[in-house]
Design a protein around this motif. Structure first.
Motif, PDB file in Angstrom:
ATOM      1  N   GLY A 236      62.531  11.424 -16.218  1.00  0.00           N
ATOM      2  CA  GLY A 236      61.957  10.819 -15.026  1.00  0.00           C
ATOM      3  C   GLY A 236      62.664   9.535 -14.641  1.00  0.00           C
ATOM      4  N   LYS A 237      62.128   8.896 -13.638  1.00  0.00           N
ATOM      5  CA  LYS A 237      62.693   7.640 -13.148  1.00  0.00           C
ATOM      6  C   LYS A 237      62.569   6.509 -14.166  1.00  0.00           C
TER       7      LYS A 237
ATOM      8  N   SER B 228      57.324  10.067 -20.428  1.00  0.00           N
ATOM      9  CA  SER B 228      58.117   9.650 -19.275  1.00  0.00           C
ATOM     10  C   SER B 228      59.532   9.226 -19.647  1.00  0.00           C
TER      11      SER B 228
END
Length: 43
Positions: free
Chosen positions: A2-3, A30
């Protein structure tokens, strides 16, 4: 990934709201590194 992959995050939870460990659990996959997580009472 993810970011947040490779980023460092900290969580300031609230006793009557969302606690820090709950936020930490949400961001577990994440890719971010949790450097600090706490639950405080802001009264």
């Amino acid at each position: 990934m993810g970011k947040l992959a490779g980023k460092k995050v900290l969580f300031l939870g609230e006793r009557d709201g969302v606690p820090g460990p709950a936020m930490e659990a949400c961001f577990k996959n994440s890719g971010a590194e949790v450097i600090f997580s706490v639950t405080e009472c802001f009264v």
